[in-house]
Design a protein around this motif. Structure first.
Motif, short mmCIF file in Angstrom:
data_model
loop_
_atom_site.label_atom_id
_atom_site.label_comp_id
_atom_site.label_asym_id
_atom_site.label_seq_id
_atom_site.Cartn_x
_atom_site.Cartn_y
_atom_site.Cartn_z
N MET A 33 0.96 -1.16 0.22
CA MET A 33 0.06 -0.10 0.04
C MET A 33 0.82 1.21 -0.09
SD MET A 33 -2.87 -1.37 -0.18
CE MET A 33 -2.84 -3.14 -0.54
N ARG A 34 0.55 2.16 -1.13
CA ARG A 34 1.64 3.35 -1.24
C ARG A 34 1.50 4.61 -0.43
NH1 ARG A 34 0.89 3.26 -6.30
NH2 ARG A 34 -0.78 4.70 -6.24
N ASN A 35 0.18 4.46 0.34
CA ASN A 35 -0.14 5.61 0.99
C ASN A 35 -0.13 5.55 2.55
OD1 ASN A 35 -2.36 3.92 0.51
ND2 ASN A 35 -3.83 5.52 0.81
N VAL A 36 0.63 4.31 2.77
CA VAL A 36 0.54 3.90 4.29
C VAL A 36 1.10 4.81 5.09
CG1 VAL A 36 2.87 2.76 4.24
CG2 VAL A 36 1.11 1.80 5.65
N GLU A 37 2.17 5.77 4.82
CA GLU A 37 2.56 6.82 5.51
C GLU A 37 1.96 7.88 5.44
OE1 GLU A 37 4.55 6.03 7.99
OE2 GLU A 37 5.27 4.11 7.42
#
Length: 448
Positions: free
Chosen positions: A176-180
């Motif tokens: 998942m690219r938007n985890v941070e």
């Protein structure tokens, strides 16, 4: 079998199956080894990107694929979009001969992702001509918001992947690219964003460790599942399926990706999973969109029950692969049975009688079952923290594990929703909105 006996035996059977499966996945994850890379230049790469109303993301996706994989072709399938998807891709194709637009129009369009992919397969066939070495042609399906790791082609070219001539399909990991992302819901308050961050984190942990462990277990049982993002297939394998099924991807399937893997193994090809590389996508921070997506997966799993007889009778499936596949198919049905039995237990407690006395007397056993069911999720939390978020504390890892246990209860909700949709004959689907899509950014497909 009496009701009290059924209520006492069924939870044990479900828990035993879950624990055996979890132990196998955890062991496979712990014993994983890096795969040997190969030479991507030995293959001809073609990316299929199915699109419906993807103007928010498609230009960046195509540009990144062409930049990271310069020798590859990108085939964008516009499934009768109402927004600017087609004009955006058409402009890209005019400047780059390796970008192709496959346009679909109603009434043939919007009948499923499988149909869209089949149209790209036909376009690729026309493009290649009769003299192409189709065994060297590899197709990769990427979501419209997908970002494939730059080292992916080298990993799937190795001797344990397409270097094996019997290998028909390879699935890479998903992250998942938007985890941070600190504020996934920029127009909402602190509490809503805290919840959205946790939902995103759980999706990343699910794919990064528990789903990876499951796929690595399937690699041992010979039943790896193909996914809709980061799915690599050899063209000759697609050809063999098409000759038997009239088309590679099933047009009436909600899990056309997973069913493709089933058909590939039934046709005699191998399918494997490569955990050393991945494709990234955006996790969903909205509960409704998340449940819409997962309801489709649950309903698709139930549809796959129809393959049980073919798999059991196939000489290409070992006994372990048959058991793993059946376990996967029947999971939503097991969740439904659990919900029904829970309702029966509550009714028995409310109405009283002999069944209620048995249930009340068994509360220590019920508590023990609950504790045992939580432990596997708790153990995944520290594994995820250590591998993907080592800067976070050990306590955070344990809390993530506890949250994974709570997160898993969505399976009961989506299994019930999927079953109701099936009973009502609702098998169509509108795509889930991208996070960048809002009511003010052109027409978008809505949740069902």
């Amino acid at each position: 079998m009496s009701l009290p006996l059924l209520l006492s035996v069924f939870p044990f059977l479900l828990l035993a199956g879950f624990l055996v499966y979890w132990a196998g996945a955890r062991h496979a994850y712990a014993r994983r080894r890096p795969v040997e890379s190969g030479d991507p230049a030995a293959y001809d790469w073609h990316f299929f990107v199915p699109c419906r109303d993807e103007e928010a993301v498609i230009a960046d996706t195509v540009a990144r694929l062409r930049a990271d994989f310069a020798g590859s072709h990108v085939w964008v399938i516009d499934d009768a979009s109402d927004d600017l998807t087609a004009p955006i891709v058409r402009a890209l194709a005019e400047r780059d001969p390796k970008v192709h637009l496959v346009s679909r129009r109603r009434p043939d369009a919007r009948i499923g992702k499988g149909a869209a992919l089949n149209s790209a397969y036909e376009a690729l066939n026309a493009h290649l001509g009769a003299d192409a070495d189709r065994a060297r042609v590899i197709v990769c399906v990427v979501d419209a918001d997908g970002q494939v790791a730059p080292d992916a082609l080298a990993h799937v070219s190795g001797p344990d992947a397409f270097g094996d001539p019997d290998m028909g399909g390879v699935q890479i990991g998903v992250r998942m690219r938007n985890v941070e992302e600190e504020r996934p819901l920029p127009d909402r308050g602190r509490a809503a964003n805290a919840y959205a961050r946790l939902l995103i984190r759980m999706q990343d942990a699910e794919f990064a460790v528990s789903n990876t462990g499951m796929q690595l277990l399937r690699r041992r049982t010979g039943s790896v599942g193909l996914g809709g993002n980061g799915q690599f297939t050899r063209l000759t394998a697609l050809d063999r399926i098409a000759s038997a099924e009239r088309r590679p991807w099933q047009q009436d399937a909600l899990l056309e990706d997973y069913e493709l893997g089933l058909h590939m193994r039934l046709a005699g090809y191998r399918v494997t999973h490569v955990a050393d590389t991945w494709v990234s996508q955006e996790a969903l921070p909205y509960t409704r969109r998340f449940l819409t997506q997962r309801t489709r997966w649950a309903q698709g799993n139930i549809q796959c029950v129809r393959y049980s007889g073919r798999i059991i009778g196939s000489r290409h499936y070992r006994a372990a692969g048959v058991l793993e596949s059946l376990y996967t198919f029947f999971q939503p049905i097991a969740h439904l049975a659990t919900l029904v039995l829970t309702g029966v237990m509550v009714a028995a407690l409310v109405t009283g009688g002999g069944a209620a006395e048995v249930l009340l007397a068994a509360w220590p056993l019920a508590l023990a079952l609950a504790v045992v069911s939580i432990v596997p999720f708790l153990l995944w939390g520290p594994v995820y923290r250590r591998a993907f978020a080592p800067d976070r504390s050990r306590l955070t890892g344990l809390l993530w594990g506890f949250a994974l246990w709570l997160y898993a209860y969505h399976l009961f909700v989506v299994s019930a929703r999927g079953f109701v949709r099936l009973l009502r004959g609702r098998t169509g689907w509108a795509k889930t909105r991208r996070n960048a899509e809002t009511a003010g950014v052109g027409p978008v497909a809505t949740e069902s």
